[in-house]
Structures are given as structure tokens and as C-alpha cells.
Design a protein around this motif. Structure first.
Motif, PDB file in Angstrom:
ATOM      1  N   VAL A  72      27.357  19.898  59.691  1.00 18.61           N
ATOM      2  CA  VAL A  72      27.169  20.065  57.826  1.00 18.61           C
ATOM      3  C   VAL A  72      26.098  18.898  58.080  1.00 18.61           C
ATOM      4  O   VAL A  72      25.104  20.107  56.833  1.00 18.61           O
ATOM      5  N   ALA A  73      25.461  18.552  58.776  1.00 18.59           N
ATOM      6  CA  ALA A  73      24.724  17.050  58.453  1.00 18.59           C
ATOM      7  C   ALA A  73      23.761  17.851  58.495  1.00 18.59           C
ATOM      8  O   ALA A  73      22.674  17.662  58.067  1.00 18.59           O
ATOM      9  N   GLU A  74      23.343  18.290  59.444  1.00 16.16           N
ATOM     10  CA  GLU A  74      22.668  18.474  59.946  1.00 16.16           C
ATOM     11  C   GLU A  74      21.433  19.608  58.412  1.00 16.16           C
ATOM     12  O   GLU A  74      20.715  20.116  58.896  1.00 16.16           O
ATOM     13  N   ALA A 112      18.255  20.466  55.648  1.00 13.14           N
ATOM     14  CA  ALA A 112      16.789  20.227  54.728  1.00 13.14           C
ATOM     15  C   ALA A 112      17.166  20.177  53.414  1.00 13.14           C
ATOM     16  O   ALA A 112      15.760  20.482  53.112  1.00 13.14           O
ATOM     17  N   ASN A 113      17.564  20.040  53.348  1.00 14.20           N
ATOM     18  CA  ASN A 113      17.847  20.310  51.719  1.00 14.20           C
ATOM     19  C   ASN A 113      18.187  18.668  51.524  1.00 14.20           C
ATOM     20  O   ASN A 113      19.153  18.702  50.712  1.00 14.20           O
ATOM     21  N   VAL A 161      31.826  27.600  65.197  1.00 10.59           N
ATOM     22  CA  VAL A 161      31.262  28.160  65.337  1.00 10.59           C
ATOM     23  C   VAL A 161      29.695  27.488  65.521  1.00 10.59           C
ATOM     24  O   VAL A 161      28.645  28.474  66.046  1.00 10.59           O
ATOM     25  N   GLY A 162      29.310  26.271  65.623  1.00 11.04           N
ATOM     26  CA  GLY A 162      28.122  25.916  66.109  1.00 11.04           C
ATOM     27  C   GLY A 162      27.183  26.408  64.572  1.00 11.04           C
ATOM     28  O   GLY A 162      25.905  26.301  65.107  1.00 11.04           O
ATOM     29  N   LEU A 163      27.588  26.038  63.925  1.00 12.47           N
ATOM     30  CA  LEU A 163      26.650  26.654  62.412  1.00 12.47           C
ATOM     31  C   LEU A 163      25.340  26.003  61.800  1.00 12.47           C
ATOM     32  O   LEU A 163      26.205  24.996  60.666  1.00 12.47           O
ATOM     33  N   VAL A 164      24.411  25.325  62.757  1.00 13.39           N
ATOM     34  CA  VAL A 164      23.664  24.066  61.616  1.00 13.39           C
ATOM     35  C   VAL A 164      21.997  24.844  61.204  1.00 13.39           C
ATOM     36  O   VAL A 164      22.163  23.974  60.212  1.00 13.39           O
ATOM     37  N   GLY A 165      22.826  26.060  60.765  1.00  9.42           N
ATOM     38  CA  GLY A 165      21.811  26.631  59.785  1.00  9.42           C
ATOM     39  C   GLY A 165      21.802  27.512  59.273  1.00  9.42           C
ATOM     40  O   GLY A 165      21.928  28.313  57.724  1.00  9.42           O
ATOM     41  N   SER A 215      22.358  26.515  55.776  1.00 12.46           N
ATOM     42  CA  SER A 215      21.375  25.603  53.953  1.00 12.46           C
ATOM     43  C   SER A 215      20.004  26.331  53.981  1.00 12.46           C
ATOM     44  O   SER A 215      19.147  27.254  53.723  1.00 12.46           O
ATOM     45  N   ALA A 216      20.572  27.233  55.363  1.00 10.32           N
ATOM     46  CA  ALA A 216      19.648  28.449  55.582  1.00 10.32           C
ATOM     47  C   ALA A 216      19.080  29.857  55.130  1.00 10.32           C
ATOM     48  O   ALA A 216      20.084  30.440  54.534  1.00 10.32           O
TER      49      ALA A 216
END
Length: 118
Positions: free
Chosen positions: A5-7, A11-12, A111-115, A117-118
Motif C-alpha cells: 500500500v505504501a509503495e 506515486a501520489n 495479491v501483491g498489488l503494488v500498482g 494508485s495506477a
């Protein structure tokens, strides 16, 4: 705060700051000890090991927290009222936010959802 979540929020910066302030306010309103216990209970439902928290939470509160990830629609008014009776109305709201955020953070981790905010 660290992890996927932090990663994603990195980006924002404005969104990250707002999220961190919201999360911190909920944790402070509930209290450090109970927050750790709720996060531990929710993580356990997801099969995520967290260090055991200190202290003991009211039993109805942890039982309720464990139901939030997959049984939230089955929680009865009576179960909610029992937690309100244990915590009070304001801390119940903080508890609900902490448990929901813990659930979301566990799902993101699984799920490793690092994107995000994309």
C-alpha cells in the motif's frame, strides 16, 4: 507505514499523506493495544502471521473483527451492539475503520498489488 500500500501511494504524495493521516487518526482513536489486537485478528483470518499483540481485547470485539473479512454481511445488530457496549460509540467507529483497513491491507499484501494508485 511500509509494504504494498505504501509503495502504491508513493506515486501520489497528497493521497499518501491523506491516507496516512486518516489511518493514524483511526489507530489513535482506538488505542495502540486494541489496534494491534484487531489487526492481528484480521490478519489471522487471511493466513498472515503477525507478531502476537500485547494485552487482551474484549472477546466480542475480536470475534466481530474476525468476521469482517468474509462474513461482514452476516454480522447482526446484536453483535454490533455488544461491541458498542464494550467500546462506546466513538471507539466502535474507530474499530470499524481499523478493521476495514486491516482487511484491505491484508488483501493487498496477499495479491501483491503494488500498482494500487495506477
Amino acid at each position: 507505514m511500509s509494504g504494498p500500500v505504501a509503495e502504491a501511494l508513493a506515486a501520489n504524495p497528497d493521497l499518501r499523506t491523506g491516507f496516512e493521516e486518516f489511518r493514524k487518526a483511526a489507530h489513535e482513536a482506538l488505542g495502540e493495544e486494541l489496534t494491534a489486537q484487531v489487526r492481528h485478528a484480521v490478519a489471522g483470518v487471511h493466513g498472515i502471521d503477525l507478531p502476537p499483540p500485547v494485552g487482551t481485547a474484549p472477546p466480542a470485539t475480536l470475534a466481530y473483527a474476525r468476521r469482517i473479512p468474509f462474513e461482514h454481511t452476516a454480522i447482526t445488530d446484536e453483535e454490533a451492539a455488544a461491541v458498542v457496549a464494550e467500546l462506546g460509540e466513538e471507539r466502535f467507529v474507530a474499530f470499524s475503520v481499523v478493521a476495514a483497513l486491516a482487511d484491505a491491507e491484508c488483501r493487498v499484501e496477499k495479491v501483491g498489488l503494488v500498482g494500487l494508485s495506477a
